[in-house]
Design an enzyme around this catalytic site. Structure first.
Site, PDB file in Angstrom:
ATOM      1  CE  LYS A 204      -4.602  -1.867  -0.225  1.00 28.69           C
ATOM      2  NZ  LYS A 204      -5.162  -1.710   0.694  1.00 28.69           N
ATOM      3  NE  ARG A 238      -7.557  -8.835  -0.485  1.00 31.54           N
ATOM      4  CZ  ARG A 238      -6.956  -7.673  -1.067  1.00 31.54           C
ATOM      5  NH1 ARG A 238      -6.044  -7.144  -1.525  1.00 31.54           N
ATOM      6  NH2 ARG A 238      -7.133  -8.316  -3.005  1.00 31.54           N
TER       7      ARG A 238
END
Length: 256
Positions: A204, A238
């Protein structure tokens, strides 16, 4: 949870696994590295990604779900979609979990479709429309705002008979770097202690952009954050890099 993107345009692995053969090979790799859930996504949700209809999404998935189930029958499969029709398609093909980034907000039939399957549902915190999903919101208190959202949505889910709920605070969607770092620090306060928390921080931008690095070069920093959220009660990670995350989980389990 290992990520299987069957998309041509995901930000770090687009086009690598979007046919049956490559998807099966990558699934096998993720499982061998220690994944316990495979999360299949046919639509990229990175900023400025191509928007797909449910028909195109299902066309991309094709027989990938059923082929994974045939080759790896014990594997838990989650389907990353915000479409009711894709949920029904995935259910018929053999999915075990529904991973909906939209909280049922992008398709008015979504939550009814989820309820009909009686499958576990991953509820993510996100802005209310597809077009605004990446717009930065000025939160007075990000943790309080996420919990207020979860509280309202959980009531809605339970009224529809959806009771097996996993919560995802929505890293990477409409939040500043500062808010996301605060979320990391306050994971233990999210979710009311009743529902398992899924954390998706793999590759991210709130991690790699401040460091001036690429999404593929932040594994050490990501694993430190993974350990931090595990220590605060997170239950599912995840991830793209399963082998490295598995080491972090093992370290956590040994030292807790």
């Amino acid at each position: 949870m290992g990520i299987l993107n069957i998309t041509p345009d995901s930000f770090s692995d687009g086009g690598k696994f979007n046919n049956e053969k490559s998807a099966l090979l990558h699934t096998e790799k993720l499982l061998n590295e220690g994944a316990e859930i495979i999360d299949i996504g046919a639509q990229s949700t990175r900023p400025h990604a191509e928007f797909l209809s449910d028909k195109e999404e299902m066309r991309r998935i094709g027989k990938i779900i059923s082929e994974i189930k045939r080759n790896f029958p014990e594997t838990l499969l989650s389907l990353d979609t915000f479409y009711a029709e894709t949920v029904q398609f995935g259910y018929d093909e053999g999915i075990d979990i529904i991973n909906d980034i939209s909280g049922g907000q992008y398709d008015e039939n979504m939550l009814n479709a989820v309820a009909e399957t009686r499958l576990p549902y991953i509820l993510m915190h996100i802005n209310s429309t597809y077009e605004s999903m990446h717009e930065k919101i000025n939160f007075t208190d990000i943790t309080l705002s996420i919990n207020q959202y979860f509280s309202k949505k959980i009531q809605e889910l339970r009224k529809k008979g959806i009771k097996d709920i996993i919560l995802d605070p929505g890293f990477g969607f409409g939040k500043t770097v500062e808010d996301q770092m605060k979320m990391i620090d306050e994971i233990r306060f999210l979710g009311f202690g009743q529902y398992p928390l899924l954390i998706g921080i793999s590759r991210k931008s709130f991690i790699y952009k401040p460091l001036g690095k690429s999404p593929l070069d932040i594994n050490p920093e990501t694993q430190k954050l993974h350990l931090k959220v595990l220590q605060q009660g997170a239950k599912i990670l995840r991830v793209h890099d399963v082998a490295e995350a598995k080491k972090t989980v093992d370290e956590f389990l040994i030292n807790r």
